[in-house]
Design a protein around this motif. Structure first.
Motif, short mmCIF file in Angstrom:
data_model
loop_
_atom_site.label_atom_id
_atom_site.label_comp_id
_atom_site.label_asym_id
_atom_site.label_seq_id
_atom_site.Cartn_x
_atom_site.Cartn_y
_atom_site.Cartn_z
N MET A 1 15.70 9.21 33.64
CA MET A 1 16.66 8.12 33.89
C MET A 1 18.00 8.70 34.30
O MET A 1 18.51 9.62 33.66
CB MET A 1 16.79 7.29 32.61
N HIS A 2 18.55 8.14 35.36
CA HIS A 2 19.86 8.57 35.86
C HIS A 2 20.94 8.30 34.78
O HIS A 2 21.01 7.17 34.27
CB HIS A 2 20.14 7.74 37.12
N PRO A 3 21.76 9.28 34.41
CA PRO A 3 22.79 9.00 33.40
C PRO A 3 23.89 8.09 33.96
O PRO A 3 24.20 8.16 35.14
CB PRO A 3 23.36 10.40 33.08
N PHE A 4 24.44 7.23 33.09
CA PHE A 4 25.48 6.30 33.57
C PHE A 4 26.46 6.00 32.45
O PHE A 4 26.13 6.11 31.27
CB PHE A 4 24.85 5.00 34.08
N GLY A 5 27.68 5.61 32.86
CA GLY A 5 28.69 5.15 31.89
C GLY A 5 28.65 3.63 31.85
O GLY A 5 28.26 2.99 32.82
N LEU A 6 29.05 3.07 30.70
CA LEU A 6 29.02 1.60 30.57
C LEU A 6 30.36 1.10 30.07
O LEU A 6 30.92 1.65 29.11
CB LEU A 6 27.93 1.21 29.55
N SER A 7 30.91 0.09 30.75
CA SER A 7 32.11 -0.57 30.23
C SER A 7 31.92 -2.08 30.33
O SER A 7 30.98 -2.54 30.98
CB SER A 7 33.36 -0.11 30.98
N ARG A 8 32.83 -2.81 29.67
CA ARG A 8 32.66 -4.27 29.63
C ARG A 8 33.84 -4.94 30.31
O ARG A 8 34.99 -4.56 30.09
CB ARG A 8 32.58 -4.74 28.17
N ALA A 9 33.53 -5.97 31.11
CA ALA A 9 34.58 -6.72 31.82
C ALA A 9 34.96 -7.95 31.01
O ALA A 9 34.09 -8.60 30.44
CB ALA A 9 34.06 -7.14 33.19
N ASP A 10 36.27 -8.25 30.97
CA ASP A 10 36.68 -9.51 30.32
C ASP A 10 37.52 -10.38 31.25
O ASP A 10 37.95 -11.46 30.87
CB ASP A 10 37.43 -9.23 29.01
N ASP A 11 37.74 -9.90 32.48
CA ASP A 11 38.59 -10.63 33.40
C ASP A 11 37.98 -10.53 34.81
O ASP A 11 37.76 -9.41 35.31
CB ASP A 11 40.00 -10.00 33.38
N PRO A 12 37.68 -11.67 35.45
CA PRO A 12 37.01 -11.63 36.75
C PRO A 12 37.80 -10.85 37.81
O PRO A 12 37.22 -10.10 38.60
CB PRO A 12 36.89 -13.11 37.15
N ALA A 13 39.14 -11.04 37.83
CA ALA A 13 39.94 -10.37 38.87
C ALA A 13 39.84 -8.85 38.72
O ALA A 13 39.69 -8.11 39.70
CB ALA A 13 41.40 -10.83 38.78
N LYS A 14 39.89 -8.38 37.46
CA LYS A 14 39.79 -6.93 37.22
C LYS A 14 38.38 -6.43 37.57
O LYS A 14 38.21 -5.32 38.07
CB LYS A 14 40.12 -6.61 35.76
N ALA A 15 37.38 -7.26 37.28
CA ALA A 15 36.00 -6.85 37.59
C ALA A 15 35.83 -6.70 39.10
O ALA A 15 35.23 -5.72 39.58
CB ALA A 15 35.01 -7.88 37.04
N VAL A 16 36.36 -7.65 39.85
CA VAL A 16 36.27 -7.60 41.32
C VAL A 16 37.00 -6.35 41.83
O VAL A 16 36.46 -5.60 42.67
CB VAL A 16 36.87 -8.89 41.93
N ALA A 17 38.19 -6.10 41.31
CA ALA A 17 38.97 -4.93 41.78
C ALA A 17 38.26 -3.63 41.45
O ALA A 17 38.16 -2.72 42.29
CB ALA A 17 40.37 -4.96 41.14
N ALA A 18 37.69 -3.55 40.25
CA ALA A 18 37.00 -2.31 39.85
C ALA A 18 35.80 -2.06 40.76
O ALA A 18 35.56 -0.94 41.22
CB ALA A 18 36.55 -2.42 38.39
N HIS A 19 35.05 -3.12 41.05
CA HIS A 19 33.85 -3.00 41.90
C HIS A 19 34.26 -2.63 43.33
O HIS A 19 33.61 -1.80 43.99
CB HIS A 19 33.08 -4.32 41.87
#
Ligand SMILES: Cc1cc2nc3c(=O)[nH]c(=O)nc-3n(C[C@H](O)[C@H](O)[C@H](O)COP(=O)(O)OP(=O)(O)OC[C@H]3O[C@@H](n4cnc5c(N)ncnc54)[C@H](O)[C@@H]3O)c2cc1C
Ligand code: SF4
Length: 331
Positions: free
Chosen positions: A1-19
């Motif tokens: 399995m490819h290793p990955f980091g995980l974080s949690r979004a709580d704000d749509p605008a920040k999620a869009v910007a991060a992506h």
């Protein structure tokens, strides 16, 4: 399995910007498709952003005009069980109940469902066989390989895959729209434009790009909604993707069709709307099987079967007729 980091979004605008800023970041909702793709090495994101904590995205609402707004994070099982969905658009509830398994439907979100990727075995194969969708420019193993489950409409030499979502077929028939929030703001994508035909770029399945977060799916009120049905034919009766399916919705005067909505699944890289058949069905009696068959046939003149799937041409027409008659009986 490819290793990955995980974080949690709580704000749509920040999620869009991060992506938008990070090409190695992927949204994760239920994870029922994405994690499988990562195990098969068909998706290799370094970072996952869990969007399940984003506010107001799991709601199912009736709109003032009688249509529906379904949040992208609403679970398939919740949508299928919702009284407004079942009463107003049985075709949506049925398409969800015939999909996957109970456990999967409890986890899987509506946004993730319409974003799921093809089940073409070459695409999912860990051995990395030629596949333009998985590795652009490598070729298409299915074109002259095992293509029984593949497309009969709209395919290209670059890719002959089909889209696997059931509910997408129902949503295409109902002219739903997908509301997407991207770096430039919100936009509504007509469902029939949401999934793409493969052309020369089969690696792109949808109109969604980097930085785009699906917020909701809106289903407009329509005269045909209540008299609707989803019929799915598969190799075994449960826990299997569609070989061919049809979503049908009918408005009628007595037993005569006033207007019909139809979409087919398992036949193309996107839910396939047979528009010529929809026009030809106007005025046809739901009791007149021969007339229904010839109306449906008008949309199959351009079907192009592959070596192993010519049977889908007859099967899809029969499925469409049966779905229409069952839908019509509910009018
Ligand atoms: C064994 C098995 C059988 C199945 N059978 C069927 C079946 O018969 N019919 C059927 O229709 N489906 C079937 N499925 C597919 C299942 O329905 C999907 O895996 C599920 O709906 C995906 O939803 P998810 O929330 O788990 O998505 P995830 O796996 O979390 O995400 C899938 C993709 O969508 C993206 N995504 C998720 N949410 C958003 C958002 N809000 N905005 C932008 N991008 C987003 C993710 O980045 C990822 O690329 C089956 C799956 C399995 C494993
Ligand atoms: S049909 Fe599409 S997904 Fe399947 S091998 Fe060919 S390019 Fe890949």
């Amino acid at each position: 399995m490819h290793p990955f980091g995980l974080s949690r979004a709580d704000d749509p605008a920040k999620a869009v910007a991060a992506h938008a800023q990070d090409p190695q970041l992927a949204f994760i909702a239920g994870g029922t498709d994405l994690i499988g793709l990562m195990k098969d090495r068909a998706a290799l994101p370094d970072r996952l952003l869990d969007i399940n904590g984003l506010p107001d995205m799991a709601r199912i609402e009736v709109l003032p005009d009688g249509g529906l707004r379904i949040g992208a994070l609403a679970r398939m099982s919740d949508v299928a069980a919702d009284a407004a969905v079942r009463g107003r658009f049985p075709v949506i509830a049925e398409s969800l109940l015939f999909a996957a398994s109970g456990q999967l439907r409890n986890m899987a979100s509506m946004g993730g469902n319409i974003m799921q990727r093809t089940r073409c075995a070459y695409f999912r194969d860990e051995d990395d066989l030629p596949c333009n969708k998985r590795r652009p420019g490598s070729g298409c193993s299915a074109l002259h390989g095992l293509n029984r489950n593949h497309a009969i409409f709209g395919w290209s030499d670059a890719c002959v895959a089909t889209h696997p979502s059931d509910v997408a077929v129902a949503l295409a028939a109902l002219d739903a729209t997908v509301v997407v929030r991207g770096p430039a703001g919100e936009r509504a994508i007509p469902f029939t434009d949401f999934h793409r035909l493969p052309g020369d770029t089969p690696e792109r399945d949808t109109a969604v790009g980097r930085g785009d977060l699906i917020i909701s799916i809106e289903v407009p009120a329509c005269a045909e909604g209540r008299a609707s049905h989803y019929l799915k034919i598969r190799d075994r009766q449960s826990y299997e993707f569609a070989l061919v399916s049809a979503a049908a919705a009918v408005a009628s005067d007595g037993r005569r069709i006033r207007s019909a909505r139809l979409a087919l699944g398992g036949v193309a890289h996107k839910p396939w709307r047979p528009r010529a058949a929809e026009s030809a069905l106007r005025g046809v009696s739901l009791e007149d099987r021969a007339a229904l068959e010839s109306a449906i046939a008008t949309s199959f003149t351009d079907a192009r079967p592959l070596e192993h799937n010519a049977f889908k041409i007859e099967l899809a027409q029969r499925v469409a007729v049966r779905a229409l008659q069952t839908a019509g009986a509910r009018a």
